[in-house]
Write an enzyme that holds these catalytic residues in place. Structure first.
Site, short mmCIF file in Angstrom:
data_model
loop_
_atom_site.label_atom_id
_atom_site.label_comp_id
_atom_site.label_asym_id
_atom_site.label_seq_id
_atom_site.Cartn_x
_atom_site.Cartn_y
_atom_site.Cartn_z
N LEU A 138 -6.85 -0.44 3.41
CA LEU A 138 -5.47 -0.66 3.82
C LEU A 138 -5.20 -2.16 3.65
O LEU A 138 -6.05 -2.98 3.98
CB LEU A 138 -5.25 -0.27 5.29
N ASP A 139 -4.02 -2.49 3.14
CA ASP A 139 -3.65 -3.90 3.00
C ASP A 139 -3.74 -4.59 4.36
O ASP A 139 -3.51 -3.96 5.39
CB ASP A 139 -2.22 -4.05 2.45
N ARG A 140 -4.01 -5.88 4.33
CA ARG A 140 -4.19 -6.64 5.57
C ARG A 140 -3.07 -6.41 6.60
O ARG A 140 -3.36 -6.19 7.78
CB ARG A 140 -4.30 -8.13 5.22
N ARG B 156 4.46 -0.08 -1.45
CA ARG B 156 5.35 -1.24 -1.37
C ARG B 156 6.10 -1.46 -2.68
O ARG B 156 7.31 -1.70 -2.69
CB ARG B 156 4.53 -2.47 -0.99
#
Length: 237
Positions: free
Chosen positions: A65-67, A168
């Site tokens: 998962l992205d930060r 995104r």
């Protein structure tokens, strides 16, 4: 059995093979150039402490998962479980569902987005390119709009491919950048806003027992998620 480890990361599922947790926002999944504490190291330290294990603890990263993104995540506690889960990801028997709050309204209440994405490792950004571009990979997701107030929409997303920054970039390409996304929605978001993207469900066959495992986590009851009542948010699962 759900309990809180030392690092205050909620555990959704744990046995000898797997560890399922709720990833807090703004923690990197694995060590990066920031040098900030990362999830993989925190969880390894926690297992070492809780089980009083000598030596190194194995914990395999199966998906990322992205930060800035939080929510349900699974790790493998053995290399065998890691390789079987990685195979489930490749064969698409590993299911991922996300929630997002986006600006504006999508063209239809539900649909499929398909784009060719190209990552620039130098800038760590992803762009939509034409089919046939060298290095480009196809990205596919299904979406369903669960609520909209004109300004923002609550969207349930089923991810079919796991491309970097996929949701995104694809939502931005569709004209609906994510709330709080500084990288792909800077024209409509203010600095410091938290991105509204959450991993609400991961589902897969258990690498050993083959039984279906489903981990779920609803986004926090804060803005912009709180624009919708709990009854609507529960439809994300």
């Amino acid at each position: 059995m759900s309990h809180e480890p030392v690092s205050q990361i909620p555990i959704l599922f744990e046995d000898n093979h797997l560890l399922g947790i709720v990833k807090p926002v703004n923690i990197p999944t694995q060590a990066d150039i920031s040098g900030d504490p990362d999830l993989l190291t925190l969880l390894k330290d926690d297992i070492k402490t809780r089980y009083n294990k000598p030596g190194n603890v194995y914990l395999g990263l199966v998906h990322r998962l992205d930060r800035p993104v939080g929510g349900a995540m699974i790790f493998a506690k053995t290399s065998k479980a890691a390789s079987r889960l990685s195979e489930a990801v490749r064969s698409r028997s590993f299911h991922k569902v996300y929630a997002a709050v986006v600006h504006g309204q999508l063209p239809s209440p539900r649909g499929t987005l398909k784009d060719m994405l190209l990552k620039d490792p130098k800038t760590n950004t992803v762009s939509v390119v034409s089919r046939g571009t060298p290095g480009a990979k196809e990205a596919v997701l299904d979406y369903e709009v669960l609520g909209s107030n004109g300004s923002f929409s609550l969207v349930r997303i089923i991810l079919h491919t796991g491309r970097s920054h996929q949701i995104r970039v694809q939502m931005n390409q569709a004209g609906c950048p994510l709330y709080g996304d500084q990288k792909y929605g800077s024209r409509v978001n203010k600095p410091g806003q938290q991105i509204a993207l959450w991993s609400v469900m991961v589902g897969f066959p258990h690498p050993v027992t083959k039984e279906d495992v489903v981990l779920s986590s609803l986004p926090p009851a804060e803005h912009p998620w709180s624009l919708w009542p709990e009854s609507v948010l529960e439809r994300l699962l």
